[in-house]
Design a protein around this motif. Structure first.
Motif, PDB file in Angstrom:
ATOM      1  N   ALA B 154     -35.976  -0.046 -38.635  1.00  0.00           N
ATOM      2  CA  ALA B 154     -34.550   0.277 -38.508  1.00  0.00           C
ATOM      3  C   ALA B 154     -33.923   0.409 -39.897  1.00  0.00           C
ATOM      4  O   ALA B 154     -34.503  -0.003 -40.911  1.00  0.00           O
ATOM      5  CB  ALA B 154     -33.834  -0.797 -37.701  1.00  0.00           C
ATOM      6  N   LEU B 155     -32.728   0.947 -39.901  1.00  0.00           N
ATOM      7  CA  LEU B 155     -32.021   1.195 -41.160  1.00  0.00           C
ATOM      8  C   LEU B 155     -31.869  -0.095 -41.980  1.00  0.00           C
ATOM      9  O   LEU B 155     -31.462  -1.136 -41.461  1.00  0.00           O
ATOM     10  CB  LEU B 155     -30.623   1.745 -40.843  1.00  0.00           C
ATOM     11  CG  LEU B 155     -29.723   2.040 -42.046  1.00  0.00           C
ATOM     12  CD1 LEU B 155     -30.257   3.235 -42.822  1.00  0.00           C
ATOM     13  CD2 LEU B 155     -28.287   2.299 -41.575  1.00  0.00           C
ATOM     14  N   HIS B 156     -32.199  -0.010 -43.257  1.00  0.00           N
ATOM     15  CA  HIS B 156     -31.957  -1.119 -44.183  1.00  0.00           C
ATOM     16  C   HIS B 156     -30.678  -0.820 -44.956  1.00  0.00           C
ATOM     17  O   HIS B 156     -30.456   0.315 -45.372  1.00  0.00           O
ATOM     18  CB  HIS B 156     -33.132  -1.292 -45.150  1.00  0.00           C
ATOM     19  CG  HIS B 156     -34.323  -1.945 -44.538  1.00  0.00           C
ATOM     20  ND1 HIS B 156     -35.012  -2.962 -45.147  1.00  0.00           N
ATOM     21  CD2 HIS B 156     -34.937  -1.756 -43.334  1.00  0.00           C
ATOM     22  CE1 HIS B 156     -36.011  -3.356 -44.379  1.00  0.00           C
ATOM     23  NE2 HIS B 156     -35.987  -2.625 -43.263  1.00  0.00           N
ATOM     24  N   THR B 157     -29.856  -1.855 -45.141  1.00  0.00           N
ATOM     25  CA  THR B 157     -28.585  -1.672 -45.839  1.00  0.00           C
ATOM     26  C   THR B 157     -28.454  -2.734 -46.929  1.00  0.00           C
ATOM     27  O   THR B 157     -29.240  -3.690 -46.979  1.00  0.00           O
ATOM     28  CB  THR B 157     -27.401  -1.834 -44.862  1.00  0.00           C
ATOM     29  OG1 THR B 157     -27.428  -3.168 -44.343  1.00  0.00           O
ATOM     30  CG2 THR B 157     -27.479  -0.830 -43.729  1.00  0.00           C
ATOM     31  N   HIS B 177     -33.748  -6.810 -43.302  1.00  0.00           N
ATOM     32  CA  HIS B 177     -33.324  -5.401 -43.308  1.00  0.00           C
ATOM     33  C   HIS B 177     -32.382  -5.068 -44.462  1.00  0.00           C
ATOM     34  O   HIS B 177     -31.426  -4.316 -44.305  1.00  0.00           O
ATOM     35  CB  HIS B 177     -32.668  -5.023 -41.972  1.00  0.00           C
ATOM     36  CG  HIS B 177     -33.635  -5.031 -40.832  1.00  0.00           C
ATOM     37  ND1 HIS B 177     -34.035  -6.210 -40.226  1.00  0.00           N
ATOM     38  CD2 HIS B 177     -34.299  -4.032 -40.196  1.00  0.00           C
ATOM     39  CE1 HIS B 177     -34.902  -5.928 -39.263  1.00  0.00           C
ATOM     40  NE2 HIS B 177     -35.086  -4.616 -39.225  1.00  0.00           N
ATOM     41  N   LYS B 179     -31.722  -3.428 -48.242  1.00  0.00           N
ATOM     42  CA  LYS B 179     -32.264  -2.407 -49.125  1.00  0.00           C
ATOM     43  C   LYS B 179     -32.898  -3.068 -50.337  1.00  0.00           C
ATOM     44  O   LYS B 179     -32.595  -4.229 -50.650  1.00  0.00           O
ATOM     45  CB  LYS B 179     -31.133  -1.503 -49.623  1.00  0.00           C
ATOM     46  CG  LYS B 179     -30.752  -0.407 -48.675  1.00  0.00           C
ATOM     47  CD  LYS B 179     -29.815   0.556 -49.371  1.00  0.00           C
ATOM     48  CE  LYS B 179     -29.640   1.780 -48.513  1.00  0.00           C
ATOM     49  NZ  LYS B 179     -28.875   2.818 -49.140  1.00  0.00           N
TER      50      LYS B 179
END
Lengths: 238, 321
Positions: B154-157, B177, B179
């Motif tokens: 899933a998207l890492h932020t 998760h 960035k």
């Protein structure tokens, strides 16, 4: 009426039984064992002796400045005051190991290998007619468990220490006075990759040499045994 | 047998023997008993997390702020090399000025925490706690509703994904998760595989936040930072938005960096305080008391402090020099 009194006596007896349990019996967290300082913060102030005259991050009062600038470790050593930076308000921040044991059912004992100091945390109040103690490096510590009402347990140890001899918050002579009160909370939690972490939150209040409370939170990792225990004497320079 | 059952077994025969008159006082006795057993020292299992928490600032968590300063870290060779390649001018690039710092900056930055609670209006249960962002930090949302962690793909932020729960008297949380980011403003990196475990303790009006950062690539041992905050009577307001501006780097310029073995600032912090090189470069052994004993004989203390001796942050000295 007599039956009423009997019920009250029963209640009292049950409550006395509950109250008579010792601090050791009712300990909600286990602090005993060997713990090692894990120095990830304040490294420059703890692992080496900072420069004379520096007191960054300590809210020192104007009254403290002459002592900070006049720090003389050789004179301290000669006067037998080499333990000034190992006193109660500083000792938990001195890198080293703790050995925590129950001295008796209501006294938790903390030995430090750095400076070979002993703290006794008393859960039972001193008798009213007890003679006042002379101030000491580690002072008098009153302890109590602060429990949570959660089902999964969890609690903290609260310790209030007074009657300490005047000492240094840092090795380089930033002072605290005999009027200092130190309030600590000991919390234990699991480390994500195994092992345990002991966090000691320390609030030092000194109306003489501090403008505001000095708050630190050194932490320790639990060790399996005392194989690395290495007592060393106090030193005024290191 | 549980203690409650024992108490019932103990009390029931006595109540029977008391008769009707004695039973009338039972509620009073039970309330008294309950008060005694509960004791006076119990705190709530959960504390009120919401509100403004001002930084106390008496602990040095990242020595603010000379470029090559990795004190108190246990870095791998990869982590050290990557950190030495970092040039702070990267943050002057237009596209990086408002990138913000990752979740770890909650305890590494100089700011306080403003926390709020989000409630499900249908169930009245806590869905999440939010620590608001500030200018160069993206904030943190701690999901308390038991939602599952997203897929590793899933998207890492910058903020990552955080779930929390109450354990004993502490709020505990885990962030994943994230960035690729930093564990120090001096360029010490974290990978997107890093995990941060949090512990929030409250004692009186002081909240202590413990961050335990684990990174399989750049950290040999977890980085543990504890920072204390005091409940503020005045609300904090850090929501000034980041506005990028020209800071000497043109769009399209290369990313500023150093060859790791040619970092011009490698010795600056070491010389300021006569610190051992291996400590400044984040070697794991320097975090334990044995290291203190090892350097005792060779350590040469720096000269006495003459100026700005009580001000926090090395940048004070740096400006003066």
């Amino acid at each position: 009426m007599r039956r009423g009194l009997a019920a009250f006596a029963l209640c009292l007896s049950v409550s006395v039984t509950a109250q008579a349990q010792t601090a050791r019996d009712t300990a909600p967290i286990d602090l005993t064992g060997y713990w090692v300082s894990y120095v990830t913060e304040n490294w420059r102030y703890r692992m080496v002796t900072p420069p004379k005259g520096e007191y960054r991050r300590i809210p020192a009062s104007p009254a403290a400045l002459p002592i900070i600038n006049g720090w003389d470790p050789v004179a301290d050593e000669k006067a037998g005051n080499q333990c000034k930076s190992f006193g109660g308000a500083a000792i938990m921040n001195v890198p080293g190991r703790l050995h925590i044991t129950w001295q008796d059912a209501n006294t938790l004992r903390i030995d430090t290998d750095a400076g070979t100091q002993t703290r006794r945390l008393h859960f039972a109040a001193a008798p009213l007619n007890a003679k006042p103690q002379a101030a000491s490096w580690q002072g008098d510590s009153a302890a109590r468990w602060e429990r949570t009402s959660s089902t999964e347990g969890g609690s903290s140890l609260r310790v209030v220490t007074t009657n300490m001899r005047a000492g240094y918050l840092r090795k380089n002579g930033v002072p605290y006075s005999e009027r200092t009160t130190m309030t600590e909370h000991f919390d234990v939690s699991a480390l994500p990759q195994g092992g345990q972490l002991l966090l000691v939150n320390i609030v030092v209040e000194d109306p003489t040499y501090l403008n505001a409370p000095y708050v630190t939170s050194p932490h320790f990792k639990k060790e399996p045994d005392g194989s690395k225990w290495d007592p060393t004497p106090c030193s005024s320079t290191w | 047998m549980g203690s409650d059952a024992m108490l019932i077994d103990l009390v029931t025969p006595v109540l029977r023997s008391l008769g009707e008159g004695g039973r009338r006082i039972v509620p009073v006795v039970l309330i008294a008993l309950l008060m005694v057993l509960l004791g006076a020292n119990r705190a709530s299992a959960q504390f009120d997390f919401t509100g403004s928490w001002g930084p106390i600032g008496t602990e040095d968590v990242q020595n603010d702020s000379l470029p090559v300063d990795y004190l108190g870290l246990a870095l791998t060779e990869e982590g050290r090399t990557r950190a030495l390649a970092y040039d702070e001018s990267q943050k002057s690039m237009l596209e990086r000025q408002c990138q913000g710092w990752g979740a770890a900056y909650a305890v590494l930055g100089p700011f306080g925490l403003r926390a709020s609670t989000q409630i499900d209006p249908a169930t009245n249960k806590v869905v999440s706690y939010t620590i608001d962002s500030w200018e160069d930090w993206n904030g943190l949302t701690i999901w308390m509703d038991g939602r599952p962690r997203p897929s590793q793909y899933a998207l890492h932020t910058q903020e990552g994904f955080t779930t929390g729960k109450w354990e004993g008297g502490a709020l505990t949380a885990r962030t994943t998760h994230m960035k690729v980011g930093f564990i120090r403003k001096t360029g010490v990196p974290l990978t997107d595989q890093a995990t941060i475990d949090w512990r929030f303790y409250r004692h009186d009006d002081v909240m202590t936040v413990v961050m335990i950062a684990t990174d399989p690539v750049y950290l040999v041992e977890p980085e543990i930072v504890s920072k204390s905050f005091r409940l503020s009577p005045r609300p904090l307001d850090y929501r000034t938005p980041c506005v990028p501006g020209y800071e000497g780097r043109e769009p399209g310029d290369g990313v500023p960096h150093f060859a790791p073995d040619k970092n011009p600032f490698a010795d600056e912090f070491i010389k300021f305080y006569s610190l051992p090189k291996e400590a400044v470069l984040g070697y794991p052994e320097t975090l334990y008391p044995e290291y203190r004993k090892k350097i005792k004989a060779t350590y040469v203390p720096p000269p006495p402090c003459k100026e700005a001796c009580g001000q926090a942050g090395n940048f004070v000295r740096r400006r003066e020099n």
